[in-house]
Write a protein that holds these residues in place. Structure first.
Motif, PDB file in Angstrom:
ATOM      1  N   ALA A 152       0.338   4.209  -2.712  1.00  0.00           N
ATOM      2  CA  ALA A 152       0.058   5.618  -2.113  1.00  0.00           C
ATOM      3  C   ALA A 152       1.121   6.628  -2.433  1.00  0.00           C
ATOM      4  CB  ALA A 152       0.146   5.644  -0.434  1.00  0.00           C
ATOM      5  N   PHE A 181      -4.090   3.290   5.153  1.00  0.00           N
ATOM      6  CA  PHE A 181      -4.400   3.188   3.937  1.00  0.00           C
ATOM      7  C   PHE A 181      -5.787   2.726   3.923  1.00  0.00           C
ATOM      8  CE2 PHE A 181       0.033   1.520   4.478  1.00  0.00           C
ATOM      9  CZ  PHE A 181       0.967   2.913   3.892  1.00  0.00           C
ATOM     10  N   TYR A 190       1.024  -1.219  -0.040  1.00  0.00           N
ATOM     11  CA  TYR A 190      -0.032  -0.026  -0.087  1.00  0.00           C
ATOM     12  C   TYR A 190       0.835   1.260  -0.090  1.00  0.00           C
ATOM     13  CZ  TYR A 190      -4.432  -2.611   0.851  1.00  0.00           C
ATOM     14  OH  TYR A 190      -5.408  -2.960   0.755  1.00  0.00           O
ATOM     15  N   TRP A 227      -6.837   2.564  -4.778  1.00  0.00           N
ATOM     16  CA  TRP A 227      -5.709   2.301  -5.259  1.00  0.00           C
ATOM     17  C   TRP A 227      -5.540   0.757  -6.037  1.00  0.00           C
ATOM     18  CZ3 TRP A 227      -4.308   3.985  -0.017  1.00  0.00           C
ATOM     19  CH2 TRP A 227      -3.847   5.318  -0.017  1.00  0.00           C
TER      20      TRP A 227
END
Length: 221
Positions: free
Chosen positions: A14, A171, A10, A178
């Motif tokens: 990100a 996240f 993640y 995402w």
């Protein structure tokens, strides 16, 4: 995928896209409900083309009722299954007006009472419109969760629950964005573009796809 690997997975996504958002265009929670309902078995691009003019006229459930089913169909006739979707949108608008005072409810149970709104749609609305930490598992997320080893599961609900358990706090809000974007543009269904993937070394997918040039040379050899 192990706990530390999940965090790094993640973190990289990100870093590449710090503020992920849905690609559906909308101006308020009600318009988002409509857009997501229309997007079933359709592309976001196609929905956006149809709703730009619609959303200039319709901002509330009451305005949707005033437009009427036939008027709605004229706006969305380029979208697949538009006849049934129009019926559902009008029915949902009526319920929102009569039972919720024209406001979009902020809980999944109430949202799922609306025609054309399932668990995935409800999760999108709760996340995008109200900032809740939900995971809207579509075909892209289902594929990415299983292919990478991030959240393997045999059903959409199993993948959603595993993502909910395994996604770390920093996240959680952006996770499904995402994953959707990663599945849509990199971890594609037929030919994943592993050569340009930010998380390729963390991924459990064994048949890593080489760059196009290398694939051609491998075929010739």
């Amino acid at each position: 995928m192990k706990k530390g690997e999940i965090f790094e997975f993640y973190r990289r996504l990100a870093e590449a896209n710090p503020e992920p958002e849905t690609e559906l265009e909308y101006g308020n929670p009600y318009q988002l409900v409509v857009a997501v309902a229309l997007s079933a078995q359709s592309t976001d691009v196609g929905v956006n083309k149809a709703t730009r003019a619609l959303f200039e006229k319709v901002r509330t459930p009451q305005e949707m009722l005033d437009l009427g089913e036939e008027g709605l169909k004229e706006h969305i006739k380029t979208i697949g299954l538009y006849n049934q979707k129009a019926k559902n949108v009008i029915k949902a608008a009526r319920i929102l007006v009569e039972e919720f005072g024209g406001e979009v409810p902020q809980d999944r149970e109430s949202l799922e009472k609306l025609p054309g709104v399932g668990r995935k749609t409800a999760n999108v609305v709760l996340n995008c419109a109200f900032g809740q930490e939900t995971f809207a598992v579509d075909t892209h997320i289902f594929r990415v969760g299983n292919r990478t080893g991030l959240a393997p599961g045999k059903t959409v609900l199993a993948v959603e629950k595993k993502l909910d358990r395994r996604t770390p706090a920093p996240f959680r809000r952006g996770a499904h964005h995402w994953l959707i974007l990663h599945g849509r543009y990199v971890c594609k269904a037929r030919t994943p573009e592993c050569w340009r993937c930010e998380v390729v070394d963390l991924c459990r997918y064994k048949k890593k796809t080489p760059p196009p040039g290398k694939r051609q040379s491998q075929r010739r050899s």
